[in-house]
Design an enzyme around this catalytic site. Structure first.
Site, PDB file in Angstrom:
ATOM      1  N   THR A  93       0.845  -1.206   0.000  1.00  0.00           N
ATOM      2  CA  THR A  93       0.000   0.000   0.000  1.00  0.00           C
ATOM      3  C   THR A  93       0.875   1.249   0.000  1.00  0.00           C
ATOM      4  OG1 THR A  93      -1.762  -1.135   1.119  1.00  0.00           O
ATOM      5  CG2 THR A  93      -1.645   1.214   1.534  1.00  0.00           C
ATOM      6  N   ARG A 134     -13.733  -7.840  -0.390  1.00  0.00           N
ATOM      7  CA  ARG A 134     -13.248  -7.663   0.990  1.00  0.00           C
ATOM      8  C   ARG A 134     -12.842  -6.195   1.162  1.00  0.00           C
ATOM      9  NH1 ARG A 134      -7.778  -5.932   2.206  1.00  0.00           N
ATOM     10  NH2 ARG A 134      -7.421  -6.347   4.393  1.00  0.00           N
ATOM     11  N   VAL A 135     -13.157  -5.605   2.325  1.00  0.00           N
ATOM     12  CA  VAL A 135     -12.909  -4.178   2.537  1.00  0.00           C
ATOM     13  C   VAL A 135     -11.581  -3.961   3.263  1.00  0.00           C
ATOM     14  CG1 VAL A 135     -13.772  -2.089   3.678  1.00  0.00           C
ATOM     15  CG2 VAL A 135     -15.359  -3.611   2.495  1.00  0.00           C
ATOM     16  N   SER A 136     -10.730  -3.144   2.667  1.00  0.00           N
ATOM     17  CA  SER A 136      -9.429  -2.792   3.249  1.00  0.00           C
ATOM     18  C   SER A 136      -9.588  -1.722   4.323  1.00  0.00           C
ATOM     19  CB  SER A 136      -8.555  -2.262   2.112  1.00  0.00           C
ATOM     20  OG  SER A 136      -7.589  -1.378   2.590  1.00  0.00           O
ATOM     21  N   ASP A 137      -8.562  -1.534   5.125  1.00  0.00           N
ATOM     22  CA  ASP A 137      -8.573  -0.451   6.123  1.00  0.00           C
ATOM     23  C   ASP A 137      -8.326   0.927   5.508  1.00  0.00           C
ATOM     24  OD1 ASP A 137      -5.828  -1.613   5.722  1.00  0.00           O
ATOM     25  OD2 ASP A 137      -5.324   0.256   6.726  1.00  0.00           O
ATOM     26  N   THR A 190      -0.312   0.938   6.854  1.00  0.00           N
ATOM     27  CA  THR A 190      -0.221  -0.192   5.942  1.00  0.00           C
ATOM     28  C   THR A 190      -0.127  -1.451   6.791  1.00  0.00           C
ATOM     29  OG1 THR A 190       0.999  -1.161   4.093  1.00  0.00           O
ATOM     30  CG2 THR A 190       2.305  -0.015   5.761  1.00  0.00           C
ATOM     31  N   GLY A 191      -0.329  -2.595   6.160  1.00  0.00           N
ATOM     32  CA  GLY A 191      -0.284  -3.857   6.902  1.00  0.00           C
ATOM     33  C   GLY A 191      -1.551  -4.647   6.655  1.00  0.00           C
ATOM     34  N   VAL A 192      -1.871  -5.533   7.550  1.00  0.00           N
ATOM     35  CA  VAL A 192      -3.069  -6.358   7.378  1.00  0.00           C
ATOM     36  C   VAL A 192      -4.283  -5.537   7.820  1.00  0.00           C
ATOM     37  CG1 VAL A 192      -4.250  -8.465   8.110  1.00  0.00           C
ATOM     38  CG2 VAL A 192      -1.780  -8.493   7.667  1.00  0.00           C
ATOM     39  N   GLY A 193      -5.157  -5.229   6.865  1.00  0.00           N
ATOM     40  CA  GLY A 193      -6.275  -4.330   7.127  1.00  0.00           C
ATOM     41  C   GLY A 193      -7.125  -4.748   8.321  1.00  0.00           C
TER      42      GLY A 193
HETATM   43  N1  ASP Z   1      -3.731  -2.452   4.435  1.00  0.00           N
HETATM   44  C1  ASP Z   1      -3.965  -3.034   3.129  1.00  0.00           C
HETATM   45  C2  ASP Z   1      -5.155  -3.937   3.195  1.00  0.00           C
HETATM   46  O1  ASP Z   1      -5.297  -4.687   4.141  1.00  0.00           O
HETATM   47  C3  ASP Z   1      -2.811  -3.789   2.589  1.00  0.00           C
HETATM   48  C4  ASP Z   1      -1.474  -3.120   2.730  1.00  0.00           C
HETATM   49  O2  ASP Z   1      -1.297  -2.230   3.516  1.00  0.00           O
HETATM   50  O3  ASP Z   1      -0.558  -3.512   1.985  1.00  0.00           O
HETATM   51  O4  ASP Z   1      -5.907  -3.959   2.260  1.00  0.00           O
END
Ligand code: ASP
Length: 282
Positions: free
Chosen positions: A157, A185-188, A206-209
Site C-alpha cells: 500500500t 473484501r474491505v481494506s482499512d 499499511t499492513g493487514v487491514g
Molecule cells: N492495508 C492493506 C489492506 O489490508 C494492505 C497493505 O497495507 O498492503 O488492504
C-alpha cells in the site's frame, strides 16, 4: 512553519531476498518524496497528499493504482482514503474497478455530503466526473496471480502525510488490497483506522487491514496526540496494543508540532521523509 512530508510504500516481503527490487522501491520513494516536497512549498497539505499518492499510484512497483494486487476472482479493486486535518472531512472509495488514480476520486468526493462510495456506485461517480477507463493491471501482477505466488502476504500500500507552511495536516492512503482476497473484501485504507488526520496529527497505515481496523490504529494514535501525547508515545503505545493479537501494521505520521515518526510491527516497510533534510529508510 517548516513544511514536512512523509510517504510510504507499504511492506515489502521480498526485500530480504531481493535487494534489487528493494533498491528500486527506495529509489522511487526518494524521487517521489523530493518531488512532493517541492510541491508542498507552494501548495496545501491536502493538495500535496493527493499529489504524492497519485505519483505513488502511478509507480507500478507499489500495490496501489497501477500494479495493484489482483483479488481471488481475477479482478483488481482499488481503495483509497483521504482526510483533511483542518476541516476534519474524510472521503474515500472502496473496491472501485477500472480507474487509474482512486485517490483523485476520493479528493473529488470531499466536496460532497456522501463522501465514501464503494463498488459500482463509486465507479458511476468517477465516470460522471470525467475519470476515464483505465486497467491498472501489469503483466507482473498477472504473472504473480497466475502462479499463485501471493498465497503469502505481499503488501505494498502507499500513503502520505503532510504538514504545510500554514500548519495544516492531511493524510492520504491508497491500496490494491492484500492480494488473493475474497472479492469485495474491505481494506482499512478507506477507513479512519487506516487513514486519519485532525489539526493535531495525521497518520497513514499499511499492513493487514483486519489487524489495523481491530486496533483502530490511525484514529487511536491521532486521538492520543490530541490528548497530549507525543507522536512517538502515542504510536508506540498503540503498537503495544496490537501485540496481544499479533497485529501486523506499519504507520507514518506527522504532528502539528512538527514531529515526524514511523513505526512497524514487522521489518521491511519502506518509507521516506523530507523536511529540512532527506531521509529514506526501510
Ligand atoms: N492495508 C492493506 C489492506 O489490508 C494492505 C497493505 O497495507 O498492503 O488492504
Amino acid at each position: 512553519m517548516q513544511p514536512k512530508i512523509i510517504i510510504h510504500g507499504g511492506f515489502f516481503s521480498e526485500s530480504h531476498t531481493n535487494q534489487e527490487v528493494k533498491k528500486a522501491k527506495q529509489d522511487a520513494l526518494s524521487e517521489i518524496v523530493k518531488d512532493a516536497y517541492v510541491f508542498l512549498k507552494t501548495h496545501t497539505a491536502l493538495e500535496t497528499v493527493v499529489y504524492a499518492v497519485s505519483l505513488l499510484e502511478d509507480c507500478e512497483l507499489f500495490n496501489a493504482g497501477i500494479g495493484s494486487q489482483i483479488q481471488s476472482d481475477g479482478k483488481i479493486r482499488l481503495s483509497a482514503g483521504l482526510m483533511d486535518g483542518t476541516t476534519q472531512k474524510f472521503s474515500g472509495v472502496i473496491n472501485i474497478e477500472d480507474v487509474k488514480n482512486p485517490i483523485q476520486i476520493a479528493d473529488k468526493l470531499l466536496a460532497y455530503d456522501d463522501r465514501v462510495l464503494s463498488g459500482s456506485g463509486a465507479l458511476d461517480f468517477a465516470r460522471h466526473n470525467g475519470f476515464e477507463y483505465y486497467n491498472p493491471e501489469t503483466p507482473q501482477r498477472r504473472e504473480e496471480y497466475e502462479k499463485k505466488l501471493n498465497e503469502s502476504i505481499r503488501l505494498g500500500t502507499v500513503g502520505c502525510v503532510a504538514l504545510d507552511q500554514h500548519g495544516n495536516l492531511a493524510a492520504a492512503t491508497s491500496t490494491g488490497g492484500k492480494g488473493f482476497e475474497i472479492p469485495c473484501r474491505v481494506s482499512d485504507s478507506a477507513t479512519v483506522a487506516g487513514n486519519y488526520a485532525n489539526p493535531f496529527a495525521g497518520i497513514s497505515c499499511t499492513g493487514v487491514g483486519e489487524d489495523i481496523v481491530s486496533g483502530a490504529l490511525a484514529v487511536k494514535i491521532v486521538t492520543r496526540v490530541t490528548d497530549g501525547s507525543s507522536l512517538k508515545n502515542a504510536t508506540d503505545k498503540s503498537f503495544e496494543e496490537l501485540k496481544p493479537y499479533e497485529g501486523f501494521a506499519g504507520v507514518i505520521g506527522i504532528s502539528a508540532k512538527g514531529e515526524v515518526y514511523h513505526a512497524d510491527s514487522h521489518p521491511y516497510m519502506v518509507w521516506a521523509s523530507y523536511d529540512t533534510e532527506f531521509a529514506v529508510f526501510d
